[in-house]
Design a protein around this motif. Structure first.
Motif, PDB file in Angstrom:
ATOM      1  N   LYS A 110       0.726  -1.537   0.504  1.00  0.00           N
ATOM      2  CA  LYS A 110       0.447  -0.187   0.110  1.00  0.00           C
ATOM      3  C   LYS A 110       1.197   0.940   0.016  1.00  0.00           C
ATOM      4  O   LYS A 110       1.952   1.303   0.253  1.00  0.00           O
ATOM      5  N   ASN A 111       0.367   1.779  -0.872  1.00  0.00           N
ATOM      6  CA  ASN A 111       0.827   3.528  -0.949  1.00  0.00           C
ATOM      7  C   ASN A 111       2.977   3.551  -1.306  1.00  0.00           C
ATOM      8  O   ASN A 111       3.148   4.883  -1.622  1.00  0.00           O
ATOM      9  N   ASP A 112       2.250   2.280  -2.262  1.00  0.00           N
ATOM     10  CA  ASP A 112       3.938   2.604  -2.568  1.00  0.00           C
ATOM     11  C   ASP A 112       3.727   2.072  -4.050  1.00  0.00           C
ATOM     12  O   ASP A 112       2.867   1.360  -4.552  1.00  0.00           O
ATOM     13  N   ILE A 113       4.293   2.886  -5.331  1.00  0.00           N
ATOM     14  CA  ILE A 113       3.669   2.461  -7.203  1.00  0.00           C
ATOM     15  C   ILE A 113       5.149   2.190  -7.395  1.00  0.00           C
ATOM     16  O   ILE A 113       4.833   1.894  -8.607  1.00  0.00           O
ATOM     17  N   HIS A 114       5.914   1.272  -6.881  1.00  0.00           N
ATOM     18  CA  HIS A 114       7.248   1.126  -7.226  1.00  0.00           C
ATOM     19  C   HIS A 114       7.489  -0.778  -7.984  1.00  0.00           C
ATOM     20  O   HIS A 114       6.676  -1.171  -6.989  1.00  0.00           O
ATOM     21  N   ASP A 115       6.892  -0.861  -8.654  1.00  0.00           N
ATOM     22  CA  ASP A 115       7.129  -1.878  -9.711  1.00  0.00           C
ATOM     23  C   ASP A 115       8.243  -2.815 -10.539  1.00  0.00           C
ATOM     24  O   ASP A 115       8.191  -4.525 -10.897  1.00  0.00           O
ATOM     25  N   ILE A 116       8.817  -1.976 -10.645  1.00  0.00           N
ATOM     26  CA  ILE A 116      10.396  -2.461 -11.585  1.00  0.00           C
ATOM     27  C   ILE A 116      10.535  -3.927 -10.949  1.00  0.00           C
ATOM     28  O   ILE A 116      10.604  -4.470 -12.059  1.00  0.00           O
ATOM     29  N   MET A 158       5.919 -10.058  -0.894  1.00  0.00           N
ATOM     30  CA  MET A 158       5.775  -8.637  -1.271  1.00  0.00           C
ATOM     31  C   MET A 158       7.162  -7.779  -1.269  1.00  0.00           C
ATOM     32  O   MET A 158       8.159  -8.165  -0.937  1.00  0.00           O
ATOM     33  N   SER A 159       6.504  -6.092  -1.252  1.00  0.00           N
ATOM     34  CA  SER A 159       8.059  -5.494  -2.436  1.00  0.00           C
ATOM     35  C   SER A 159       7.713  -4.415  -2.117  1.00  0.00           C
ATOM     36  O   SER A 159       6.310  -3.604  -1.877  1.00  0.00           O
ATOM     37  N   ALA A 160       8.757  -3.502  -1.277  1.00  0.00           N
ATOM     38  CA  ALA A 160       8.446  -2.356  -0.968  1.00  0.00           C
ATOM     39  C   ALA A 160       9.859  -1.349  -1.503  1.00  0.00           C
ATOM     40  O   ALA A 160      10.846  -2.283  -1.181  1.00  0.00           O
ATOM     41  N   LEU A 162      10.612   2.204  -0.584  1.00  0.00           N
ATOM     42  CA  LEU A 162      10.307   2.988   0.253  1.00  0.00           C
ATOM     43  C   LEU A 162      10.019   2.866   1.594  1.00  0.00           C
ATOM     44  O   LEU A 162       9.525   2.333   2.347  1.00  0.00           O
ATOM     45  N   THR A 163      11.273   3.501   2.524  1.00  0.00           N
ATOM     46  CA  THR A 163      11.568   3.617   3.820  1.00  0.00           C
ATOM     47  C   THR A 163       9.384   3.734   4.523  1.00  0.00           C
ATOM     48  O   THR A 163       9.228   2.872   5.746  1.00  0.00           O
ATOM     49  N   THR A 164       9.401   4.714   4.289  1.00  0.00           N
ATOM     50  CA  THR A 164       7.857   4.655   4.349  1.00  0.00           C
ATOM     51  C   THR A 164       6.511   3.600   4.196  1.00  0.00           C
ATOM     52  O   THR A 164       5.772   3.660   4.960  1.00  0.00           O
TER      53      THR A 164
END
Ligand code: B1M
Length: 230
Positions: A110-116, A158-160, A162-164
């Protein structure tokens, strides 16, 4: 013909890879596709083209993004360019003669749009013989839970980036624990700001630093689990 009339095919492998870093930086998707094809035709292994030309190019973009030299619109163009190159590599990275060895549900939190990176992991998992259900980006806990119920995978990935957003992985794992279903799934996590310690602290089964490690780890954990119940 590439930007500024550079004939990509006339460059040596090393010069072409360097040129591709520049083309990625400039968001030139057509040139990235052409360069990727040329390197493959010359017999470079797909993982080398991926890592040396594409991922390294994106690393350089990341440095200038961090330093305020590049901004979101430019980085979006670079993202489109790397994705175009990845599409050329997809059939090679995801091809497998092997029987399906398991199922993975994967998504960016959630709130993360990085997908590469997540897309690369999905490709490599397919190449390792997994069926992959890709939930895309910006996934709330409810979406993960629905997908787990619907697809009954062996692995939740799961991928993230951002530190947030990385703490949200714990929200998902805690929800599994609360519902008494944590043990049904192997939970794998990854993304640039994570590390082993974070993976352990949130209760994941594995942290994977890159897509190749993710594919190897997924195979090993599924085999170990099958052996334990056999
Ligand atoms: Co973003 N961004 N970005 N960005 N972006 C980073 C992550 C950042 C480090 C850049 C920087 O400052 N140097 C920084 C985060 C800082 C932090 O959190 N401390 C950052 C920021 C700040 C932001 C915004 C907040 C910027 C803004 O709006 N002001 C914003 C946030 C948007 C949001 O998500 N809500 C934002 C937006 C964007 C774009 C949309 C422009 C674009 C994303 C496009 C897209 O993904 N479709 C973008 C990009 C491209 C980046 C960088 C430059 C590149 C990321 C990438 O694709 N790397 C990135 C800088 C960096 O990481 N050096 C940055 C290549 C990819 C192959 O590597 O994703 O690490 P990676 O994946 C690897 C491993 O991590 C691992 O395997 C992959 C392949 O080997 N892996 C897993 C990943 N997931 C895994 C899962 C696994 C296992 C392994 O198991 C399930």
């Amino acid at each position: 013909m590439a930007a500024d009339d550079i004939d990509l095919a006339s460059l040596s492998d090393e010069d072409l890879i360097r040129q591709m870093h520049d083309d990625l930086y400039d968001g030139l998707a057509d040139e990235i596709v052409e360069g990727t094809r040329i390197l493959l035709e010359r017999g470079l292994p797909p993982d080398r083209v991926l890592n040396d030309a594409l991922v390294e190019g994106m690393r350089i973009v990341g440095v200038d993004f961090r330093d305020g030299i590049l901004f979101v619109p430019e980085v979006l163009l670079a993202a489109n360019a790397i994705k175009a190159g990845m599409e050329v590599l997809r059939p090679l990275l995801a091809e497998t003669g092997a029987e399906r060895i398991g199922k993975v549900v994967i998504g960016t939190v959630k709130n993360d749009i990085h997908d590469i990176g997540k897309n690369l992991v999905a490709m490599m998992l397919e190449g390792a013989g997994f069926e992959v259900i890709d939930l895309g980006i910006n996934n709330p806990v409810e979406r993960y839970l629905e997908a787990l119920e619907e697809h009954e995978p062996d692995i939740l990935g799961m991928s993230a980036l951002l530190t947030t957003t990385m703490p949200y992985m714990k929200v998902v794992i805690d929800a599994l624990v609360e519902r008494g279903i944590r043990d049904r799934y192997i939970v794998m996590v990854g993304g640039a700001p994570l590390n082993e310690e974070f993976g352990r602290a949130i209760g994941a089964d594995a942290y994977c630093r890159d897509a190749a490690v993710a594919a190897e780890t997924a195979k090993a954990l599924v085999q170990a689990r099958r052996a334990a119940v056999a």
